[in-house]
Enzyme design. Structure first.
Site, PDB file in Angstrom:
ATOM      1  N   GLY A   1      41.563  42.325  41.515  1.00  0.00           N
ATOM      2  CA  GLY A   1      40.969  41.322  40.617  1.00  0.00           C
ATOM      3  C   GLY A   1      41.938  41.026  39.484  1.00  0.00           C
ATOM      4  O   GLY A   1      42.854  41.787  39.225  1.00  0.00           O
TER       5      GLY A   1
ATOM      6  N   GLU B   1      45.753  42.551  35.417  1.00  0.00           N
ATOM      7  CA  GLU B   1      45.457  42.591  36.859  1.00  0.00           C
ATOM      8  C   GLU B   1      45.005  43.995  37.241  1.00  0.00           C
ATOM      9  O   GLU B   1      45.432  44.971  36.613  1.00  0.00           O
ATOM     10  CB  GLU B   1      46.698  42.262  37.685  1.00  0.00           C
ATOM     11  CG  GLU B   1      47.166  40.835  37.620  1.00  0.00           C
ATOM     12  CD  GLU B   1      48.413  40.701  36.770  1.00  0.00           C
ATOM     13  OE1 GLU B   1      48.589  39.648  36.165  1.00  0.00           O
ATOM     14  OE2 GLU B   1      49.166  41.675  36.673  1.00  0.00           O
TER      15      GLU B   1
ATOM     16  N   ASP C   1      31.633  43.165  26.804  1.00  0.00           N
ATOM     17  CA  ASP C   1      31.817  42.145  27.871  1.00  0.00           C
ATOM     18  C   ASP C   1      30.997  42.519  29.098  1.00  0.00           C
ATOM     19  O   ASP C   1      31.513  42.543  30.222  1.00  0.00           O
ATOM     20  CB  ASP C   1      33.297  41.993  28.235  1.00  0.00           C
ATOM     21  CG  ASP C   1      33.558  40.694  29.019  1.00  0.00           C
ATOM     22  OD1 ASP C   1      34.611  40.575  29.671  1.00  0.00           O
ATOM     23  OD2 ASP C   1      32.671  39.804  29.000  1.00  0.00           O
TER      24      ASP C   1
HETATM   25  C1  LIG Z   1      38.040  53.221  33.731  1.00  0.00           C
HETATM   26  N1  LIG Z   1      38.715  52.009  33.206  1.00  0.00           N
HETATM   27  C2  LIG Z   1      40.076  51.888  33.053  1.00  0.00           C
HETATM   28  C3  LIG Z   1      40.341  50.618  32.537  1.00  0.00           C
HETATM   29  C4  LIG Z   1      39.080  49.885  32.390  1.00  0.00           C
HETATM   30  O1  LIG Z   1      38.855  49.476  31.065  1.00  0.00           O
HETATM   31  C5  LIG Z   1      39.013  48.749  33.306  1.00  0.00           C
HETATM   32  C6  LIG Z   1      38.872  47.910  34.118  1.00  0.00           C
HETATM   33  C7  LIG Z   1      38.675  46.910  35.142  1.00  0.00           C
HETATM   34  C8  LIG Z   1      38.644  45.545  34.823  1.00  0.00           C
HETATM   35  C9  LIG Z   1      38.408  44.650  35.856  1.00  0.00           C
HETATM   36  N2  LIG Z   1      38.213  45.056  37.143  1.00  0.00           N
HETATM   37  C10 LIG Z   1      38.274  46.372  37.459  1.00  0.00           C
HETATM   38  N3  LIG Z   1      38.075  46.812  38.781  1.00  0.00           N
HETATM   39  N4  LIG Z   1      38.175  48.115  39.071  1.00  0.00           N
HETATM   40  C11 LIG Z   1      37.930  48.300  40.380  1.00  0.00           C
HETATM   41  C12 LIG Z   1      37.916  49.647  40.980  1.00  0.00           C
HETATM   42  N5  LIG Z   1      38.016  50.647  40.136  1.00  0.00           N
HETATM   43  O2  LIG Z   1      37.774  49.796  42.218  1.00  0.00           O
HETATM   44  C13 LIG Z   1      37.666  47.019  40.974  1.00  0.00           C
HETATM   45  C14 LIG Z   1      37.342  46.625  42.268  1.00  0.00           C
HETATM   46  C15 LIG Z   1      37.145  45.242  42.482  1.00  0.00           C
HETATM   47  F1  LIG Z   1      36.820  44.832  43.727  1.00  0.00           F
HETATM   48  C16 LIG Z   1      37.242  44.315  41.440  1.00  0.00           C
HETATM   49  C17 LIG Z   1      37.558  44.720  40.137  1.00  0.00           C
HETATM   50  C18 LIG Z   1      37.780  46.082  39.921  1.00  0.00           C
HETATM   51  C19 LIG Z   1      38.490  47.332  36.475  1.00  0.00           C
HETATM   52  C20 LIG Z   1      38.050  50.890  32.820  1.00  0.00           C
HETATM   53  O3  LIG Z   1      36.864  50.728  32.816  1.00  0.00           O
END
Ligand SMILES: CN1C=C[C@@](O)(C#Cc2ccnc(-n3nc(C(N)=O)c4cc(F)ccc43)c2)C1=O
Length: 347
Positions: A82, A88, A190
């Site tokens: 994403g 990114e 957010d």
């Molecule tokens: C723990 N941590 C570290 C950095 C943080 O602030 C963030 C973020 C963030 C923002 C947008 N998107 C995703 N995102 N993460 C995943 C995943 N972990 O699998 C993911 C999977 C997707 F399909 C789409 C967006 C995704 C994660 C936070 O919270």
């Protein structure tokens, strides 16, 4: 005398850590947060910043080599998950252990200390676990658990909208995460479907993206539209955020109900207005309760109305709203419908 000793200890500790990637414990992440915040400030003021590879890895399957952890050398990107205002997010693999996780990369000048500070403070099963934080040159990469079911935002795009029981179910889990955050006077900033990640069976939801989070002062009230605060998604902004008046953690409750409308209707609230009109509408018009589907149970309607009170003092807290969600979910018969994986919307 003790404070100055502690300060010099901390200074020595930071100096020992700088320029290295180590697998220390979480508290060292706070030291790097200070160093990176200063470096980010220097960059913004046009001063050069030494290109370092430094940080902390918290998972034993993320292995630095000779205190380095670099893209392509120590880990590799597999796919893009994403991207957005934040930077990114990639699926990555550690080259020596094969361990896969997710990694969010952002330019050092966009780094906000609150993102890391919040993540190291909060311990909740409803929040994506942080696995490491590494600076490589002028980029910061935050490693986290891979959540394989993708985001709630993607699920809504796939299905158009989701049934009331599933909307309530996910809203309840998001409110659980908010209860943990709000108990520590931290707001997420957010809350929206794109920042809610799902397990593959769709049974578990995790809140992510703390790039807009803020630690509120002891009184719990802050004006968010100041300093380096980056406001969240316009359509989900509470009236007090739009008006730049005193904000508290209840801004997240408002946003969570905007997310609820998005899940039920398949589109964000205030849909027919353009970006600038939205601020005027949110500030001056009644809350978008007319967008609650008529088919919703009175209990679900009560959930959304209680979370969309324009006066934050009258708005339900995350825990009060979660109680209402549990009642509403019971009234609609619990989580019954199955999102059958085969019935995806036609391509
Ligand atoms: C723990 N941590 C570290 C950095 C943080 O602030 C963030 C973020 C963030 C923002 C947008 N998107 C995703 N995102 N993460 C995943 C995943 N972990 O699998 C993911 C999977 C997707 F399909 C789409 C967006 C995704 C994660 C936070 O919270």
């Amino acid at each position: 005398k003790n404070d100055s000793k502690d300060l010099s200890m901390e200074k020595m500790e930071i100096e020992a850590l700088q320029g290295n990637v180590t697998t220390e414990d979480k508290r060292h992440i706070n030291s790097f947060t200070k160093v990176w915040k200063k470096a980010s400030q220097q960059l913004k003021e046009g001063f050069p910043v030494p290109k370092e590879n430094e940080g902390i890895l918290l998972h034993e399957k993320l292995k630095h080599k000779d205190y380095e952890y670099k893209e392509n050398i120590n880990y590799s990107r597999i796919s893009c998950l994403g991207h957005g205002t934040f930077g990114e997010v990639y699926e990555v693999k550690d080259n020596s252990t094969g361990f896969q996780c997710a990694a969010k990369t952002l330019p050092l000048e966009n780094f906000r200390a609150e993102e890391l500070l919040t993540l190291t403070q909060v311990k909740s099963p409803r929040i994506v676990p942080l696995l490491g934080a590494v600076r490589e040159g002028l980029n910061i990469t935050l490693f986290m658990e891979m959540i394989k079911g993708g985001s709630l935002g993607q699920l809504i795009k796939e299905w158009g909208s989701l049934p009331e029981d599933r909307a309530l179910y996910y809203h309840g889990q998001v409110l659980e995460a908010l209860e943990h955050l709000h108990a520590m006077n931290v707001l997420h900033g957010d809350v929206k479907a794109d920042n809610v990640l799902l397990s593959t069976d769709g049974k578990q939801a995790f809140l992510c993206d703390f790039g807009h989070s803020a630690q509120l002062s002891a009184t719990g009230i802050d004006v968010l539209a100041t300093g380096d605060y980056m406001p969240g998604t316009r359509t989900h902004m509470a009236p007090e955020v739009v008006k730049g008046t005193a904000c508290d953690v209840k801004v997240d409750v408002w946003s969570s109900c905007c997310m609820m409308l998005h899940i039920l209707n398949g589109c964000h609230p205030w849909r027919e207005h353009n970006a600038n009109q939205i601020f005027i509408k949110i500030a001056n018009e009644p809350p978008p309760v007319d967008e609650i589907p008529a088919s919703c149970s009175p209990y679900t309607t009560d959930v959304i109305r209680s979370g969309l009170e324009k006066e934050s003092v009258r708005r339900a807290s995350a825990s009060e709203l979660r109680m209402k969600v549990i009642k509403a979910l019971k009234e609609v018969g619990g989580l019954t419908n199955q999102l059958k994986k085969t019935q995806k919307s036609s391509p």
